[in-house]
Design a protein around this motif. Sequence first.
Motif, PDB file in Angstrom:
ATOM      1  N   TRP A  30       8.443   3.320   7.206  1.00 29.42           N
ATOM      2  CA  TRP A  30       7.401   4.158   6.642  1.00 29.42           C
ATOM      3  C   TRP A  30       7.890   4.886   5.400  1.00 29.42           C
ATOM      4  CZ3 TRP A  30       8.536   9.309   6.274  1.00 29.42           C
ATOM      5  CH2 TRP A  30       9.575   9.776   7.068  1.00 29.42           C
ATOM      6  N   ALA A  31       6.949   5.306   4.586  1.00 37.56           N
ATOM      7  CA  ALA A  31       7.250   6.084   3.395  1.00 37.56           C
ATOM      8  C   ALA A  31       6.080   7.028   3.129  1.00 37.56           C
ATOM      9  CB  ALA A  31       7.471   5.172   2.187  1.00 37.56           C
ATOM     10  N   ASP A  32       6.399   8.238   2.712  1.00 37.15           N
ATOM     11  CA  ASP A  32       5.392   9.210   2.295  1.00 37.15           C
ATOM     12  C   ASP A  32       5.470   9.382   0.799  1.00 37.15           C
ATOM     13  OD1 ASP A  32       4.626   9.684   4.906  1.00 37.15           O
ATOM     14  OD2 ASP A  32       5.720  11.569   5.097  1.00 37.15           O
ATOM     15  N   LEU A  33       4.332   9.243   0.133  1.00 39.30           N
ATOM     16  CA  LEU A  33       4.234   9.466  -1.300  1.00 39.30           C
ATOM     17  C   LEU A  33       3.389  10.707  -1.535  1.00 39.30           C
ATOM     18  CD1 LEU A  33       4.976   6.428  -1.066  1.00 39.30           C
ATOM     19  CD2 LEU A  33       3.718   6.094  -3.167  1.00 39.30           C
ATOM     20  N   PRO A  34       3.686  11.485  -2.579  1.00 35.33           N
ATOM     21  CA  PRO A  34       2.864  12.659  -2.868  1.00 35.33           C
ATOM     22  C   PRO A  34       1.424  12.223  -3.142  1.00 35.33           C
ATOM     23  CG  PRO A  34       4.621  12.415  -4.507  1.00 35.33           C
ATOM     24  CD  PRO A  34       4.724  11.274  -3.551  1.00 35.33           C
ATOM     25  N   ALA A  35       0.484  12.929  -2.570  1.00 30.27           N
ATOM     26  CA  ALA A  35      -0.944  12.624  -2.762  1.00 30.27           C
ATOM     27  C   ALA A  35      -1.692  13.909  -3.034  1.00 30.27           C
ATOM     28  CB  ALA A  35      -1.498  11.895  -1.557  1.00 30.27           C
ATOM     29  N   ALA A  36      -1.637  14.354  -4.241  1.00 28.87           N
ATOM     30  CA  ALA A  36      -2.277  15.631  -4.632  1.00 28.87           C
ATOM     31  C   ALA A  36      -3.750  15.624  -4.414  1.00 28.87           C
ATOM     32  CB  ALA A  36      -1.971  15.918  -6.089  1.00 28.87           C
TER      33      ALA A  36
ATOM     34  N   THR B 220      -8.006  -1.067  -3.397  1.00 27.46           N
ATOM     35  CA  THR B 220      -9.413  -0.702  -3.189  1.00 27.46           C
ATOM     36  C   THR B 220      -9.532   0.488  -2.244  1.00 27.46           C
ATOM     37  OG1 THR B 220     -10.123  -2.972  -3.584  1.00 27.46           O
ATOM     38  CG2 THR B 220     -11.638  -1.564  -2.342  1.00 27.46           C
ATOM     39  N   VAL B 221      -8.786   0.451  -1.139  1.00 26.76           N
ATOM     40  CA  VAL B 221      -8.826   1.563  -0.173  1.00 26.76           C
ATOM     41  C   VAL B 221      -8.339   2.854  -0.823  1.00 26.76           C
ATOM     42  CG1 VAL B 221      -7.773   2.465   1.951  1.00 26.76           C
ATOM     43  CG2 VAL B 221      -8.633   0.107   1.872  1.00 26.76           C
ATOM     44  N   LEU B 222      -7.210   2.793  -1.527  1.00 25.37           N
ATOM     45  CA  LEU B 222      -6.638   4.002  -2.128  1.00 25.37           C
ATOM     46  C   LEU B 222      -7.523   4.542  -3.249  1.00 25.37           C
ATOM     47  CD1 LEU B 222      -2.924   2.852  -2.152  1.00 25.37           C
ATOM     48  CD2 LEU B 222      -4.048   4.397  -0.522  1.00 25.37           C
ATOM     49  N   THR B 223      -8.164   3.669  -3.990  1.00 24.22           N
ATOM     50  CA  THR B 223      -9.105   4.117  -5.022  1.00 24.22           C
ATOM     51  C   THR B 223     -10.279   4.840  -4.375  1.00 24.22           C
ATOM     52  OG1 THR B 223      -8.465   2.326  -6.508  1.00 24.22           O
ATOM     53  CG2 THR B 223     -10.608   3.349  -6.910  1.00 24.22           C
ATOM     54  N   GLY B 224     -10.746   4.317  -3.242  1.00 23.87           N
ATOM     55  CA  GLY B 224     -11.829   4.961  -2.496  1.00 23.87           C
ATOM     56  C   GLY B 224     -11.454   6.340  -1.980  1.00 23.87           C
ATOM     57  N   TRP B 225     -10.154   6.587  -1.820  1.00 19.58           N
ATOM     58  CA  TRP B 225      -9.678   7.904  -1.386  1.00 19.58           C
ATOM     59  C   TRP B 225      -9.507   8.854  -2.575  1.00 19.58           C
ATOM     60  CZ3 TRP B 225      -5.262   6.462   2.554  1.00 19.58           C
ATOM     61  CH2 TRP B 225      -5.842   5.915   3.709  1.00 19.58           C
ATOM     62  N   ASN B 226      -9.887   8.419  -3.759  1.00 18.12           N
ATOM     63  CA  ASN B 226      -9.823   9.233  -4.985  1.00 18.12           C
ATOM     64  C   ASN B 226      -8.408   9.704  -5.311  1.00 18.12           C
ATOM     65  OD1 ASN B 226     -12.626   9.048  -5.573  1.00 18.12           O
ATOM     66  ND2 ASN B 226     -13.006  10.549  -3.962  1.00 18.12           N
ATOM     67  N   LEU B 227      -7.434   8.840  -5.080  1.00 17.58           N
ATOM     68  CA  LEU B 227      -6.064   9.172  -5.450  1.00 17.58           C
ATOM     69  C   LEU B 227      -5.874   8.905  -6.941  1.00 17.58           C
ATOM     70  CD1 LEU B 227      -4.166   7.613  -2.434  1.00 17.58           C
ATOM     71  CD2 LEU B 227      -4.576  10.025  -2.876  1.00 17.58           C
ATOM     72  N   PRO B 228      -4.972   9.639  -7.589  1.00 25.64           N
ATOM     73  CA  PRO B 228      -4.711   9.400  -9.010  1.00 25.64           C
ATOM     74  C   PRO B 228      -4.182   7.983  -9.234  1.00 25.64           C
ATOM     75  CG  PRO B 228      -3.669  11.440  -8.270  1.00 25.64           C
ATOM     76  CD  PRO B 228      -4.180  10.734  -7.043  1.00 25.64           C
ATOM     77  N   PRO B 229      -4.525   7.380 -10.378  1.00 23.72           N
ATOM     78  CA  PRO B 229      -4.061   6.015 -10.664  1.00 23.72           C
ATOM     79  C   PRO B 229      -2.545   5.852 -10.556  1.00 23.72           C
ATOM     80  CG  PRO B 229      -5.741   6.658 -12.242  1.00 23.72           C
ATOM     81  CD  PRO B 229      -5.430   7.882 -11.425  1.00 23.72           C
ATOM     82  N   ALA B 230      -1.764   6.821 -10.988  1.00 27.03           N
ATOM     83  CA  ALA B 230      -0.294   6.710 -10.897  1.00 27.03           C
ATOM     84  C   ALA B 230       0.159   6.647  -9.442  1.00 27.03           C
ATOM     85  CB  ALA B 230       0.381   7.859 -11.626  1.00 27.03           C
ATOM     86  N   THR B 231      -0.483   7.417  -8.572  1.00 20.36           N
ATOM     87  CA  THR B 231      -0.149   7.388  -7.148  1.00 20.36           C
ATOM     88  C   THR B 231      -0.492   6.029  -6.554  1.00 20.36           C
ATOM     89  OG1 THR B 231      -0.513   9.773  -6.932  1.00 20.36           O
ATOM     90  CG2 THR B 231      -0.597   8.477  -4.898  1.00 20.36           C
ATOM     91  N   ILE B 232      -1.632   5.481  -6.951  1.00 22.97           N
ATOM     92  CA  ILE B 232      -2.045   4.170  -6.449  1.00 22.97           C
ATOM     93  C   ILE B 232      -1.049   3.100  -6.897  1.00 22.97           C
ATOM     94  CG2 ILE B 232      -3.828   2.386  -6.574  1.00 22.97           C
ATOM     95  CD1 ILE B 232      -5.878   4.717  -6.775  1.00 22.97           C
ATOM     96  N   GLU B 233      -0.628   3.140  -8.151  1.00 23.16           N
ATOM     97  CA  GLU B 233       0.362   2.167  -8.639  1.00 23.16           C
ATOM     98  C   GLU B 233       1.658   2.237  -7.838  1.00 23.16           C
ATOM     99  OE1 GLU B 233       1.244   1.988 -12.831  1.00 23.16           O
ATOM    100  OE2 GLU B 233      -0.827   2.521 -13.298  1.00 23.16           O
ATOM    101  N   ASP B 234       2.156   3.471  -7.634  1.00 19.57           N
ATOM    102  CA  ASP B 234       3.381   3.643  -6.859  1.00 19.57           C
ATOM    103  C   ASP B 234       3.193   3.154  -5.429  1.00 19.57           C
ATOM    104  OD1 ASP B 234       4.549   4.763  -9.103  1.00 19.57           O
ATOM    105  OD2 ASP B 234       4.534   6.833  -8.315  1.00 19.57           O
TER     106      ASP B 234
END
Length: 113
Positions: free
Chosen positions: A107-113, A7-21
């Motif tokens: 910690w981990a950093d994922l690409p967030a275009a 829910t939080v990540l969707t609110g940040w308008n991240l792409p669905p693939a990024t949210i899944e990862d």
Amino acid sequence: MRRRAQTVLTGWNLPPATIEDAVLVISELVTNAVSHALPPAVLQLSRTGAEGPRALRIEVTDAGPAAGARRPAEGGLPEEHGRGSGIVTALSVRHGIRAHRGWITRWADLPAA
């Protein structure tokens, strides 16, 4: 936890693939903390990008290794355990561990275009 993070990540308008990862990485880091460390396990999500490309930072902080932490049983099925680190490595652009007095943060950093 997964639904709340999604829910939080969707609110940040991240792409669905990024949210899944991200949900998969969150699940792996939190599971590690719950299985092998002392409570509490605290999840923090943030967006970075001051030093380079935008990224989603996932951090899970716990109170360090638990005495007698649960380990996979001898003779257990190998496909059931031990893949979390590989998943985090495969999905993140950077990851690591920070130890500070009485606490450990993975910690981990994922690409967030």
